[in-house]
Design a protein around this motif. Sequence first.
Motif, short mmCIF file in Angstrom:
data_model
loop_
_atom_site.label_atom_id
_atom_site.label_comp_id
_atom_site.label_asym_id
_atom_site.label_seq_id
_atom_site.Cartn_x
_atom_site.Cartn_y
_atom_site.Cartn_z
N ARG A 1 12.16 69.00 -59.58
CA ARG A 1 11.76 69.77 -58.86
C ARG A 1 11.11 69.03 -57.39
O ARG A 1 10.46 68.04 -56.99
CB ARG A 1 10.52 70.67 -59.39
N ASP A 2 12.03 70.01 -56.25
CA ASP A 2 12.02 69.18 -55.29
C ASP A 2 11.74 70.08 -54.51
O ASP A 2 13.13 71.16 -53.88
CB ASP A 2 13.34 68.07 -54.09
N GLN A 3 11.27 71.08 -53.88
CA GLN A 3 10.91 72.07 -52.17
C GLN A 3 10.38 71.26 -51.79
O GLN A 3 10.03 70.91 -51.24
CB GLN A 3 10.21 72.55 -53.61
N GLU A 4 11.22 72.20 -50.60
CA GLU A 4 10.22 72.31 -48.89
C GLU A 4 9.28 73.27 -48.76
O GLU A 4 9.47 74.70 -49.14
CB GLU A 4 11.20 72.55 -47.85
N ARG A 5 8.04 73.29 -48.25
CA ARG A 5 6.99 74.07 -48.18
C ARG A 5 7.09 74.59 -46.51
O ARG A 5 8.20 73.98 -45.91
CB ARG A 5 5.86 73.37 -48.33
N GLU A 6 6.30 75.54 -46.53
CA GLU A 6 6.60 76.37 -45.25
C GLU A 6 6.11 75.76 -44.19
O GLU A 6 6.19 76.07 -42.91
CB GLU A 6 5.60 77.64 -45.51
N ARG B 1 7.69 68.09 -47.81
CA ARG B 1 7.99 68.42 -49.20
C ARG B 1 7.30 68.28 -50.41
O ARG B 1 6.66 67.60 -50.50
CB ARG B 1 9.20 67.92 -49.37
N ASN B 2 7.42 69.12 -51.42
CA ASN B 2 6.64 69.02 -52.69
C ASN B 2 7.49 68.65 -53.44
O ASN B 2 9.06 68.99 -53.93
CB ASN B 2 6.37 70.45 -53.32
N ILE B 3 8.01 67.16 -54.51
CA ILE B 3 8.32 66.79 -55.26
C ILE B 3 7.52 66.52 -56.92
O ILE B 3 6.59 65.88 -56.60
CB ILE B 3 9.16 65.04 -54.39
N HIS C 1 3.21 64.02 -58.83
CA HIS C 1 3.46 65.05 -57.59
C HIS C 1 3.24 64.29 -56.40
O HIS C 1 2.75 63.65 -56.27
CB HIS C 1 2.41 66.00 -58.17
#
Length: 60
Positions: free
Chosen positions: A10-15, A19-21, A34
């Motif tokens: 999972r790789d997501q950009e935060r507000e 980035r959270n990976i 994490h």
Amino acid sequence: MSTYDSTAFRDQEREDGRRNIYFNGPGDGAAHGHVVQHEENGQTVYDYVRDVEGNVYINR
């Protein structure tokens, strides 16, 4: 167990622009790691890292 040979799931950009990976450990993938990172002056900065062994590193 080692963080080497782990795969991101999972790789997501935060507000806030970071980035959270999240990644699975090697083998059966039961252990998870994490990373929170962001770019600063063209360099990747790791704000928080938890490896698959459970060690936590915080960059302040």
